[in-house]
Design an enzyme around this catalytic site. Sequence first.
Site, mmCIF file in Angstrom:
data_model
loop_
_atom_site.group_PDB
_atom_site.id
_atom_site.type_symbol
_atom_site.label_atom_id
_atom_site.label_comp_id
_atom_site.label_asym_id
_atom_site.label_seq_id
_atom_site.Cartn_x
_atom_site.Cartn_y
_atom_site.Cartn_z
ATOM 1 N N ASP A 23 -7.477 -2.137 2.837
ATOM 2 C CA ASP A 23 -6.147 -2.200 2.869
ATOM 3 C C ASP A 23 -5.846 -2.588 1.394
ATOM 4 O O ASP A 23 -6.356 -2.980 0.689
ATOM 5 C CB ASP A 23 -5.577 -3.321 3.768
ATOM 6 C CG ASP A 23 -3.901 -3.078 4.152
ATOM 7 O OD1 ASP A 23 -3.348 -1.926 3.950
ATOM 8 O OD2 ASP A 23 -3.402 -4.359 4.689
ATOM 9 N N ASN A 71 -1.621 5.041 11.818
ATOM 10 C CA ASN A 71 -1.388 5.922 10.878
ATOM 11 C C ASN A 71 -0.567 7.172 11.107
ATOM 12 O O ASN A 71 -0.127 7.503 10.014
ATOM 13 C CB ASN A 71 -2.537 5.815 9.918
ATOM 14 C CG ASN A 71 -3.164 4.639 9.356
ATOM 15 O OD1 ASN A 71 -4.513 4.511 9.278
ATOM 16 N ND2 ASN A 71 -2.260 3.625 8.915
HETATM 17 C C1 FPP Z 1 -4.735 1.208 3.904
HETATM 18 O O1 FPP Z 1 -3.871 1.289 2.545
HETATM 19 C C2 FPP Z 1 -5.796 2.540 3.472
HETATM 20 C C3 FPP Z 1 -5.611 3.620 4.526
HETATM 21 C C4 FPP Z 1 -4.743 3.855 5.603
HETATM 22 C C5 FPP Z 1 -6.637 4.757 4.153
HETATM 23 C C6 FPP Z 1 -8.224 4.389 3.790
HETATM 24 C C7 FPP Z 1 -8.658 5.580 3.822
HETATM 25 C C8 FPP Z 1 -9.567 6.024 2.550
HETATM 26 C C9 FPP Z 1 -9.946 4.892 1.618
HETATM 27 C C10 FPP Z 1 -10.241 7.381 2.399
HETATM 28 C C11 FPP Z 1 -10.040 8.417 3.504
HETATM 29 C C12 FPP Z 1 -11.197 8.691 4.105
HETATM 30 C C13 FPP Z 1 -11.404 9.267 5.476
HETATM 31 C C14 FPP Z 1 -12.667 9.520 5.984
HETATM 32 C C15 FPP Z 1 -10.223 9.457 6.332
HETATM 33 P P1 FPP Z 1 -2.599 1.299 2.861
HETATM 34 O O2 FPP Z 1 -2.096 2.741 2.657
HETATM 35 O O3 FPP Z 1 -2.140 0.748 4.309
HETATM 36 O O4 FPP Z 1 -1.892 0.502 1.581
HETATM 37 P P2 FPP Z 1 -0.680 -0.765 1.598
HETATM 38 O O5 FPP Z 1 -1.401 -1.720 2.535
HETATM 39 O O6 FPP Z 1 -0.662 -1.027 0.372
HETATM 40 O O7 FPP Z 1 0.356 0.102 2.375
#
Ligand code: FPP
Length: 242
Positions: A23, A71
């Site tokens: 996250d 998501n």
């Molecule tokens: C959370 O940060 C991260 C995600 C929702 C996506 C994680 C995915 C990857 C690192 C790579 C993708 C790989 C595949 C296989 C699909 P956030 O966006 O919730 O950030 P925030 O908490 O700052 O809002």
Amino acid sequence: MIERVEAVPAVTTTPRHVAIIMDGNRRWAAANGLPQIEGHRRGMLTLRRIVIAAAKSGIEVLTVYAFSEENWGRAAAEVSTLMDLGATFARREAEAFAREGVRVRLIGRRDRLPIALREALAMLEARTAGGTGMTLNLAVDYGARSELCSAIRTLAEDVAAGRLDPDAIDEDAIAGRLSTAGLPDPDLLIRTGGDLRLSNFLLYQCAYTELWSTAVPWPQFDARAFSGALAAYAQRQRRFGK
Ligand code: FPP
């Protein structure tokens, strides 16, 4: 480009199964004046490094939360970016993971993923299927409550068909119908980005999992921070309620 990643230092008690809620990608991007996509792109690079570090440190199973069912509720452009990054990740890392003996498995629903991502992930699974080292569970379009619903549905079908006595429904019967069937429960759950919640991740499997959280956002998490989490785990006294 293949980067060399050092193994994390040995600790006395290595967890068999580590789960990670990755996250903080967007907050990291905002804090650095970068577009959201850059946070996710950097997050993808972090994932590659941590997979290799985990594989080298003797962990048997690593389960990472790459895309939750919730998501899908994000802006269409961000969802599309994440799907593209997932496909890029699968194509780019297949050789390196195969070389490290990492065996990749997808947990979550495949049917709602764009075809390009579905195919790239299937290729990654096939290319690494012979791996005898660490198992990497990629949780994509995953939700723990849905996973439990599916397990309960198959139990009900088995009972209705006379294949299963309701009295035989025990913890093993449930665990054996989850996407993690046959794998040990997570010993350690790491969450980056500072929040303290499970976010519908591995709810059944984490009954006795040790939780560890850091304020460090996922794009900034590195092998040293990972090693810190393993060291903290080694200090924990696990009593399993006894
Ligand atoms: C959370 O940060 C991260 C995600 C929702 C996506 C994680 C995915 C990857 C690192 C790579 C993708 C790989 C595949 C296989 C699909 P956030 O966006 O919730 O950030 P925030 O908490 O700052 O809002």
